[in-house]
Design an enzyme around this catalytic site. Structure first.
Site, mmCIF file in Angstrom:
data_model
loop_
_atom_site.group_PDB
_atom_site.id
_atom_site.type_symbol
_atom_site.label_atom_id
_atom_site.label_comp_id
_atom_site.label_asym_id
_atom_site.label_seq_id
_atom_site.Cartn_x
_atom_site.Cartn_y
_atom_site.Cartn_z
ATOM 1 N N ASP A 289 -6.596 9.344 -8.482
ATOM 2 C CA ASP A 289 -8.009 9.495 -7.219
ATOM 3 C C ASP A 289 -8.636 10.930 -7.291
ATOM 4 O O ASP A 289 -9.512 10.942 -7.966
ATOM 5 C CB ASP A 289 -6.831 9.814 -6.100
ATOM 6 C CG ASP A 289 -7.521 9.962 -4.724
ATOM 7 O OD1 ASP A 289 -8.762 10.182 -4.751
ATOM 8 O OD2 ASP A 289 -6.919 9.641 -3.599
ATOM 9 N N ASP B 75 1.684 7.610 -3.477
ATOM 10 C CA ASP B 75 0.738 8.437 -3.704
ATOM 11 C C ASP B 75 1.347 9.744 -3.487
ATOM 12 O O ASP B 75 1.872 10.270 -2.253
ATOM 13 C CB ASP B 75 -0.587 8.323 -2.553
ATOM 14 C CG ASP B 75 -1.624 9.173 -3.097
ATOM 15 O OD1 ASP B 75 -1.675 9.853 -3.819
ATOM 16 O OD2 ASP B 75 -2.620 8.929 -2.182
ATOM 17 N N LYS C 96 1.292 1.476 0.637
ATOM 18 C CA LYS C 96 1.451 2.503 0.038
ATOM 19 C C LYS C 96 2.195 3.617 0.764
ATOM 20 O O LYS C 96 1.639 3.912 2.110
ATOM 21 C CB LYS C 96 -0.160 2.928 -0.286
ATOM 22 C CG LYS C 96 -0.400 4.348 -0.763
ATOM 23 C CD LYS C 96 -1.645 4.654 -1.189
ATOM 24 C CE LYS C 96 -2.293 5.894 -0.853
ATOM 25 N NZ LYS C 96 -3.586 6.096 -1.208
ATOM 26 N N LYS D 19 -13.334 6.663 -4.058
ATOM 27 C CA LYS D 19 -13.787 7.051 -3.018
ATOM 28 C C LYS D 19 -14.986 7.736 -3.091
ATOM 29 O O LYS D 19 -15.454 8.368 -3.990
ATOM 30 C CB LYS D 19 -12.876 8.199 -2.618
ATOM 31 C CG LYS D 19 -11.343 7.776 -2.328
ATOM 32 C CD LYS D 19 -10.524 9.098 -1.917
ATOM 33 C CE LYS D 19 -9.177 8.620 -1.246
ATOM 34 N NZ LYS D 19 -8.254 10.003 -1.430
ATOM 35 N N GLY E 170 -9.427 5.557 1.008
ATOM 36 C CA GLY E 170 -9.767 6.223 2.343
ATOM 37 C C GLY E 170 -9.571 7.502 2.421
ATOM 38 O O GLY E 170 -8.550 8.143 1.693
ATOM 39 N N SER F 219 -1.987 2.953 4.053
ATOM 40 C CA SER F 219 -1.385 4.049 3.288
ATOM 41 C C SER F 219 -0.647 4.667 4.441
ATOM 42 O O SER F 219 -1.197 4.848 5.620
ATOM 43 C CB SER F 219 -2.579 4.965 2.951
ATOM 44 O OG SER F 219 -1.925 6.320 2.498
ATOM 45 N N GLU G 137 0.093 7.113 -7.682
ATOM 46 C CA GLU G 137 -1.195 7.802 -7.307
ATOM 47 C C GLU G 137 -1.051 9.218 -7.704
ATOM 48 O O GLU G 137 -0.233 9.825 -7.027
ATOM 49 C CB GLU G 137 -1.710 7.365 -6.251
ATOM 50 C CG GLU G 137 -3.047 7.466 -6.107
ATOM 51 C CD GLU G 137 -3.786 7.060 -4.646
ATOM 52 O OE1 GLU G 137 -3.130 6.152 -4.123
ATOM 53 O OE2 GLU G 137 -4.598 7.716 -4.026
ATOM 54 N N LYS H 81 3.209 7.817 1.035
ATOM 55 C CA LYS H 81 3.088 9.162 0.639
ATOM 56 C C LYS H 81 4.256 9.690 0.166
ATOM 57 O O LYS H 81 5.221 9.241 0.909
ATOM 58 C CB LYS H 81 2.598 9.952 1.802
ATOM 59 C CG LYS H 81 0.886 9.463 2.078
ATOM 60 C CD LYS H 81 0.200 9.786 0.999
ATOM 61 C CE LYS H 81 -1.439 9.666 1.552
ATOM 62 N NZ LYS H 81 -2.416 9.951 0.389
HETATM 63 O O1 OSB Z 1 -5.081 10.533 -1.291
HETATM 64 O O2 OSB Z 1 -5.479 8.878 -0.538
HETATM 65 C C1 OSB Z 1 -5.341 9.827 -0.277
HETATM 66 C C2 OSB Z 1 -5.956 10.731 3.391
HETATM 67 C C3 OSB Z 1 -6.223 11.669 3.360
HETATM 68 C C4 OSB Z 1 -6.304 12.458 2.294
HETATM 69 C C5 OSB Z 1 -6.212 11.645 1.205
HETATM 70 C C6 OSB Z 1 -5.667 10.426 1.024
HETATM 71 C C7 OSB Z 1 -5.533 9.745 2.284
HETATM 72 C C8 OSB Z 1 -5.050 8.317 2.329
HETATM 73 C C9 OSB Z 1 -5.385 7.595 3.754
HETATM 74 O O3 OSB Z 1 -4.044 7.985 1.756
HETATM 75 C C10 OSB Z 1 -6.003 6.339 3.477
HETATM 76 C C11 OSB Z 1 -6.662 6.121 4.701
HETATM 77 O O4 OSB Z 1 -7.728 6.362 5.292
HETATM 78 O O5 OSB Z 1 -6.268 4.931 5.566
HETATM 79 MG MG MG Z 2 -4.588 9.430 -3.198
#
Ligand code: OSB
Ligand code: MG
Length: 368
Positions: free
Chosen positions: A238, A188, A161, A262, A290, A135, A213, A163
């Site tokens: 999510d 995401d 992925k 998660k 994650g 991510s 996402e 953001k």
């Molecule tokens: O939405 O998946 C998410 C990190 C913090 C809060 C929300 C998210 C995330 C990530 C990080 O996308 C994923 C990772 O831990 O590598």
């Molecule tokens: Mg997410």
């Protein structure tokens, strides 16, 4: 297994590099760890609550207070034949899933160590090598983002992925696709859009994304079901999937075609396994999300990802992407194939670096 005491502890750990989502930038983490002391065996887990109530209403302070005043007192003195019995003892507390998950998962960890069994086997896992994706947060420039994608592809990760948020979306995705037409790519939004953005969201269909996402509100299922009907791209939920019941609703309403699990968000391993099983029954693939975990949470994510319906690469990546020095030994490493092989050793296979943890600890409390 008698739960004699529970320790909660907060560490401060700077991230190697900031991580930015549509709800804000994180540069350093307040890491909350839970240790369940059970007749000579200590089980460890990480609470994934963030530094502020932005991903969800939970954050470090609510998790700390809820664990100290309600969850740990409900558990201390309990005699459990298995960790999965612990959820019922915490059910009087409404919500606070991340706090609950930390305690439940510490007990799973203790059970695995006590039984000298790999945690992944105890959870019912079957996959021996899990698939990893990354991510990548919002950056200060497109060039910075493309540099990061390049690095992660060279490291072998199987899925990228990124953001997104309004103003950091179509242009970015279009440029990524021009440069890498064939990669497995998803995005995401962390709830950055509204149903009135429909025309804009339809344009995401041009980029052959594996999924988008959580485009809409963090607690919504119904509006996502209306949106999914209008998009070619699969929606993955999510934030909205807080327990198995939400997954059931989402599946029935066709609000998503993919589910991100998660373990912290859903309140612990028992609920995570229940969601996994439900999605499997309905032909919905899942993957492991994650929350910028240290090696303790990461090792638990790896164990969970060995269940058979984790069919898509997870956000389960190497420790060194986030931390200068991780608090487990060995650190989490990823092969050049973009996988993590799962070993046949008791517990998680990653020992806790208690001395380093001691050094990083800013407060600790034991509930007896
Ligand atoms: O939405 O998946 C998410 C990190 C913090 C809060 C929300 C998210 C995330 C990530 C990080 O996308 C994923 C990772 O831990 O590598
Ligand atoms: Mg997410």
């Amino acid at each position: 297994m008698k739960v004699e005491a529970v320790t909660i502890r907060e560490l401060r750990m700077p991230l190697k590099y900031f991580f930015e989502t549509s709800f804000g930038r994180t540069v350093s983490r307040r890491v909350l760890l839970v240790t369940a002391h059970c007749e000579g065996v200590d089980g460890w887990a990480e609470c994934v609550a963030g530094d502020g109530p932005f991903f969800s209403y939970e954050w470090v302070e609510t998790a700390w207070a809820t664990l100290r005043d309600f969850l740990a007192p409900a558990m201390v003195g309990a005699i459990l034949s298995a960790a999965k019995e612990s959820a019922a003892l915490m059910s009087r507390v409404r919500g606070h899933n991340m706090a609950k998950a930390a305690l439940e998962n510490a007990l799973w960890d203790a059970e695995a160590r006590q039984k000298q069994q790999p945690l992944w086997k105890l959870l019912g896992g079957t996959v021996r090598e899990i698939a990893c994706g990354v991510s990548i947060g919002i950056q200060d420039s497109h060039e910075q983002l493309f540099g990061k994608i390049e690095t992660e592809l060279n490291a072998g990760y199987q899925r990228i992925k990124v953001k997104v948020k309004p103003g950091w979306d179509l242009d970015v995705l279009s440029k990524i696709r021009q440069r890498w037409p064939k990669i497995l790519l998803s995005c995401d939004a962390n709830s950055a859009y509204r149903p009135s953005d429909l025309a804009h969201l339809r344009k995401f269909d041009d980029f052959d994304l594996l999924m988008i996402e959580q485009p809409l509100w963090d607690d919504d299922i119904y509006q996502h079901s209306r949106l999914q009907r209008e998009l070619k791209t699969s929606i993955c939920l999510d934030e909205s999937i807080r327990q198995a019941r939400a997954a059931e609703e989402a599946i029935e309403l066709r609000a998503c075609r993919i589910v991100n699990i998660k373990v912290g968000r859903v309140g612990g391993f028992s609920e995570a396994v229940a969601i996994h099983d439900l999605c499997q029954k309905h032909g919905i693939p899942v993957w492991c999300g994650g929350m910028l975990e240290t090696g303790i949470g990461r090792a638990h994510n790896i164990a969970l990802s060995t269940l058979p319906n984790f069919r898509l690469p997870g956000d389960v990546s190497a420790s060194k992407r986030y931390w200068a020095e991780d608090i487990v030994e060995p650190e989490i490493e990823v092969t050049p194939r973009g996988t993590i092989p799962v070993r046949d050793v008791a517990g998680t296979g990653h020992e806790i670096r208690t001395e380093l943890i001691q050094k990083l600890t800013v407060r600790a409390e034991t509930i007896r």
